[in-house]
Scaffold this motif. Sequence first.
Motif, PDB file in Angstrom:
ATOM      1  N   LEU A   1       5.118   4.208  -0.831  1.00  0.00           N
ATOM      2  CA  LEU A   1       4.269   3.834  -1.971  1.00  0.00           C
ATOM      3  C   LEU A   1       3.117   4.823  -2.148  1.00  0.00           C
ATOM      4  CD1 LEU A   1       4.211  -0.069  -1.690  1.00  0.00           C
ATOM      5  CD2 LEU A   1       4.747   1.229  -3.758  1.00  0.00           C
ATOM      6  N   THR A   2       2.486   5.236  -1.058  1.00  0.00           N
ATOM      7  CA  THR A   2       1.365   6.171  -1.217  1.00  0.00           C
ATOM      8  C   THR A   2       1.871   7.553  -1.658  1.00  0.00           C
ATOM      9  OG1 THR A   2       1.361   6.468   1.197  1.00  0.00           O
ATOM     10  CG2 THR A   2      -0.305   5.022   0.283  1.00  0.00           C
TER      11      THR A   2
ATOM     12  N   GLY B   1       7.375   1.616   4.315  1.00  0.00           N
ATOM     13  CA  GLY B   1       7.268   1.236   2.902  1.00  0.00           C
ATOM     14  C   GLY B   1       5.936   1.678   2.300  1.00  0.00           C
ATOM     15  N   LEU B   2       4.889   1.502   3.078  1.00  0.00           N
ATOM     16  CA  LEU B   2       3.548   1.890   2.627  1.00  0.00           C
ATOM     17  C   LEU B   2       3.483   3.405   2.406  1.00  0.00           C
ATOM     18  CD1 LEU B   2       0.953   0.371   2.047  1.00  0.00           C
ATOM     19  CD2 LEU B   2       0.260   0.677   4.417  1.00  0.00           C
ATOM     20  N   ASN B   3       4.116   4.148   3.295  1.00  0.00           N
ATOM     21  CA  ASN B   3       4.155   5.610   3.127  1.00  0.00           C
ATOM     22  C   ASN B   3       4.892   6.003   1.844  1.00  0.00           C
ATOM     23  OD1 ASN B   3       2.711   5.971   5.462  1.00  0.00           O
ATOM     24  ND2 ASN B   3       4.516   6.312   6.756  1.00  0.00           N
TER      25      ASN B   3
ATOM     26  N   ILE C   1       6.751   3.093  -8.786  1.00  0.00           N
ATOM     27  CA  ILE C   1       5.817   2.046  -8.334  1.00  0.00           C
ATOM     28  C   ILE C   1       6.084   0.748  -9.086  1.00  0.00           C
ATOM     29  CG2 ILE C   1       3.373   1.396  -8.199  1.00  0.00           C
ATOM     30  CD1 ILE C   1       2.792   4.471  -8.047  1.00  0.00           C
TER      31      ILE C   1
ATOM     32  N   ILE D   1       9.231  -0.986  -7.733  1.00  0.00           N
ATOM     33  CA  ILE D   1       9.018  -1.703  -6.464  1.00  0.00           C
ATOM     34  C   ILE D   1       8.200  -2.971  -6.696  1.00  0.00           C
ATOM     35  CG2 ILE D   1       7.903  -1.574  -4.181  1.00  0.00           C
ATOM     36  CD1 ILE D   1       8.547   1.453  -4.206  1.00  0.00           C
TER      37      ILE D   1
ATOM     38  N   ALA E   1       4.423   7.924  -3.682  1.00  0.00           N
ATOM     39  CA  ALA E   1       4.669   7.729  -5.115  1.00  0.00           C
ATOM     40  C   ALA E   1       3.355   7.765  -5.909  1.00  0.00           C
ATOM     41  CB  ALA E   1       5.398   6.408  -5.353  1.00  0.00           C
ATOM     42  N   LEU E   2       2.301   7.202  -5.337  1.00  0.00           N
ATOM     43  CA  LEU E   2       0.980   7.262  -5.987  1.00  0.00           C
ATOM     44  C   LEU E   2       0.523   8.712  -6.085  1.00  0.00           C
ATOM     45  CD1 LEU E   2      -1.090   4.329  -4.372  1.00  0.00           C
ATOM     46  CD2 LEU E   2      -0.495   4.573  -6.782  1.00  0.00           C
TER      47      LEU E   2
END
Lengths: 289, 289
Positions: free
Chosen positions: A256-257, A252-254, A268, A271, A259-260
């Motif tokens: 999000l990063t 999930g963190l991957n 973002i 989510i 998407a950033l």
Amino acid sequence: MKKIAIIGVGLIGASLGMALRRNGFASAVIGFGRSSQNLEKAVQIGAIDRFEATIREACVGAEIVVIAASLGATAGILREVEACVADDTIITDVGSVKGSVVRDARVILGAKFGKFVPGHPIAGNEKSGAEAAIPDLFRDHKVILTPTAATTLEAVNQIEKLWTELGSEVVKMSVESHDRALAMTSHLPHLLAYNVMDTLLRQEDSASLLEFSAGGFRDFTRIASSNPELWADILLMNKDNVAKFCDEFKSGLNSLTRALDANDRERIIEIFSVAKKARDCQLIVEKKR
Amino acid sequence: MKKIAIIGVGLIGASLGMALRRNGFASAVIGFGRSSQNLEKAVQIGAIDRFEATIREACVGAEIVVIAASLGATAGILREVEACVADDTIITDVGSVKGSVVRDARVILGAKFGKFVPGHPIAGNEKSGAEAAIPDLFRDHKVILTPTAATTLEAVNQIEKLWTELGSEVVKMSVESHDRALAMTSHLPHLLAYNVMDTLLRQEDSASLLEFSAGGFRDFTRIASSNPELWADILLMNKDNVAKFCDEFKSGLNSLTRALDANDRERIIEIFSVAKKARDCQLIVEKKR
């Protein structure tokens, strides 16, 4: 009114003793623990009537034995308890992981395994020791019991009664469901909170970074103030579930990063909005309770 | 006593207006915002004297203009403010990222850039809107100012005075130091908290998992109740710093899960103990303050 032995008189054990003595469920609460200083404190604050020098002595005549020690110490305590209690003594525990405890108890308790009720009060805080005890710690909190096919109904009913009389809501579920739920809502968050502190401390300017932390950081890292030995054991005993959720967390963190990195603001916000909504709903449920 | 315009009257803008009106620093506080309902609420609770329909009207005669809108709206607001304020009007902001704001302000404000004091009060909570305003939000909290080489001393002194009179502790640092510190202590934790909720919600049994969450989870995810648009913008504006700390966080998490896998209890306890110690010390510093 029953004679109850509490093996391990820390935050949970002492809070339980205090509550059982106050509400009259127990005629006597006998403690056992490693630190006589802590046990004296427990007597002083009214968490136990007295303490004994051995588990054997603490369990003499006890109708219920509550194991409230750290998970790492539980197997050894089960061995001592098995060797000394009567056949009809009910044994329960408060461990944060149930799979390892039930596995050990099945082997160690043998014929007495039917009288063992695996339990876990969903209450506590980051503090440790009898001095942190709160008599109302369990009131309006859930207590999960994970009886096995071998557990006698009589034993389950007795332990359910104990917790219900303290104002807890008893929920029964399988060992597997318990360990999965707690891995996600408690064990993984503790690992993450410790790791955030560790990430910060690995920076050369960690002292000045900490200086600018505010309320958000304080709440986020509160659980990193929990007892390190206790939590190392919990995570080790439930490491398969924790590893599974940790992998999903990292994936999930991957996302999000990524998407950033791609400036994908809409993704973002989507989510975060779903997360916020669930978090706010949970809060409403808690307030209603 | 000064006439002050506040552009964006949410939690921060409304709390600031309320405090400035109460302590007599402002002779009048004029608000501007997108939602007239929110602005009416702000008048009602005493956060602003009145509001205007345009930024130009709100800024008429203002000695200080405070931009307290979301980071995503700041560049557009700077353009409108530049077009209408007098040469000696001091402009400041409260944005959680300073690099992007200073970059925009330098280009947009041109000759007026010397009167711009980039600021960030380290205060707030997960709530939004004027109705969440608290007059004491900034008391005993740090406010970071990140003046550039072009910022006039007179402007910095005025904004420092504004915050000091509200009971804040003003700290000056570089834009880079600010964005690095906040990435670690605020922006990364928000990303992680949103992601924990998202990880949970991706599970089929998410509703029952949530049901067994306790106080630790509640505190850990409090910041996931924050405004999604606001936080998407903060993370996007500071994404390089956030990505750097996120990588270090993941590498720490990998070390921890490897230690779990290898049953390396000593290593886990060592990491947790150092984390707990730093967390506990930070708490002591906060209590002393």
